[in-house]
Design a protein around this motif. Structure first.
Motif, short mmCIF file in Angstrom:
data_model
loop_
_atom_site.label_atom_id
_atom_site.label_comp_id
_atom_site.label_asym_id
_atom_site.label_seq_id
_atom_site.Cartn_x
_atom_site.Cartn_y
_atom_site.Cartn_z
N GLU A 52 0.81 -1.22 0.00
CA GLU A 52 0.00 0.00 0.00
C GLU A 52 0.84 1.27 0.00
O GLU A 52 0.53 2.21 -0.72
CB GLU A 52 -0.97 0.01 1.19
CG GLU A 52 -2.17 -0.87 1.02
CD GLU A 52 -1.97 -2.30 1.48
OE1 GLU A 52 -0.99 -2.56 2.23
OE2 GLU A 52 -2.77 -3.16 1.10
N HIS A 53 1.91 1.31 0.80
CA HIS A 53 2.71 2.53 0.85
C HIS A 53 3.39 2.80 -0.49
O HIS A 53 3.57 3.95 -0.87
CB HIS A 53 3.70 2.50 2.01
CG HIS A 53 4.81 1.50 1.88
ND1 HIS A 53 4.63 0.17 2.16
CD2 HIS A 53 6.09 1.66 1.49
CE1 HIS A 53 5.77 -0.46 1.96
NE2 HIS A 53 6.68 0.41 1.54
N GLN A 113 -6.21 -1.00 -1.42
CA GLN A 113 -5.70 -0.34 -2.62
C GLN A 113 -6.76 0.60 -3.20
O GLN A 113 -6.45 1.70 -3.64
CB GLN A 113 -5.28 -1.38 -3.66
CG GLN A 113 -4.21 -2.31 -3.14
CD GLN A 113 -2.93 -2.25 -3.92
OE1 GLN A 113 -2.91 -1.86 -5.06
NE2 GLN A 113 -1.86 -2.66 -3.29
N CYS A 150 -6.49 9.43 -2.64
CA CYS A 150 -5.50 10.24 -3.39
C CYS A 150 -6.18 11.10 -4.45
O CYS A 150 -5.85 12.27 -4.61
CB CYS A 150 -4.45 9.35 -4.03
SG CYS A 150 -3.25 8.65 -2.87
N LYS A 205 0.64 4.29 -2.84
CA LYS A 205 0.39 5.70 -2.51
C LYS A 205 1.55 6.59 -2.95
O LYS A 205 1.33 7.66 -3.54
CB LYS A 205 0.14 5.87 -1.01
CG LYS A 205 -0.25 7.26 -0.61
CD LYS A 205 -0.63 7.34 0.84
CE LYS A 205 -1.06 8.76 1.19
NZ LYS A 205 -1.50 8.85 2.58
N ASP A 206 2.77 6.15 -2.70
CA ASP A 206 3.95 6.92 -3.12
C ASP A 206 3.99 7.11 -4.63
O ASP A 206 4.32 8.20 -5.12
CB ASP A 206 5.24 6.25 -2.65
CG ASP A 206 5.45 6.33 -1.16
OD1 ASP A 206 4.74 7.10 -0.47
OD2 ASP A 206 6.34 5.60 -0.65
N ILE A 221 -7.00 3.73 -1.07
CA ILE A 221 -5.85 4.62 -1.30
C ILE A 221 -6.06 5.42 -2.57
O ILE A 221 -5.86 6.65 -2.59
CB ILE A 221 -4.54 3.80 -1.38
CG1 ILE A 221 -4.16 3.31 0.01
CG2 ILE A 221 -3.41 4.63 -2.00
CD1 ILE A 221 -3.05 2.27 0.03
#
Length: 125
Positions: free
Chosen positions: A9-10, A40, A47, A13-14, A43
């Motif tokens: 997940e990180h 997901q 975003c 997002k990144d 996120i």
């Protein structure tokens, strides 16, 4: 589909935030493919919402809900399907399911969806 690698997940997002930063507000369209789980999907929805607030306009979302392999096997779990229905489909500018995916999302038989494509499409929005 021979194999699936679910991005942490990180990292997802990144990557999204990096693209938004790289295009400095000029990004107008985002297209998704298979989104394997609720995390997901959330996120991506978060975003997109945050980015829209930041730049003062919505980014068009082309949502390809890859959920069913050509063999008929499901590629996503129930929580992901629910998140698609509640989080991303309402945000989508264009939704591109194939016939089995449309039927699955609508809870109908493929023959019912195919017989009334216009009416079936309207049920998504």
């Amino acid at each position: 589909v021979q194999d699936v690698h679910i991005l942490p997940e990180h990292h997802l997002k990144d990557q999204i935030l990096s693209n938004f930063d790289d295009f400095k507000g000029s990004l107008q369209v985002v297209k998704t493919g298979m989104l394997p789980n609720r995390a997901q999907i959330e996120i991506i929805a978060d975003c997109l919402s945050s980015h829209a607030k930041k730049i003062g306009k919505e980014v068009s979302l082309i949502l390809d809900p890859v959920m069913i392999a050509s063999t008929g096997s499901r590629l996503v779990d129930d929580a992901a399907v629910e998140a698609l229905k509640t989080k991303l489909i309402p945000m989508a500018t264009l939704l591109t399911p194939n016939l089995p995916e449309a039927a699955f999302l609508l809870g109908k038989k493929e023959s019912e969806v195919e017989a009334s494509l216009d009416e079936s499409a309207k049920q998504f929005f």
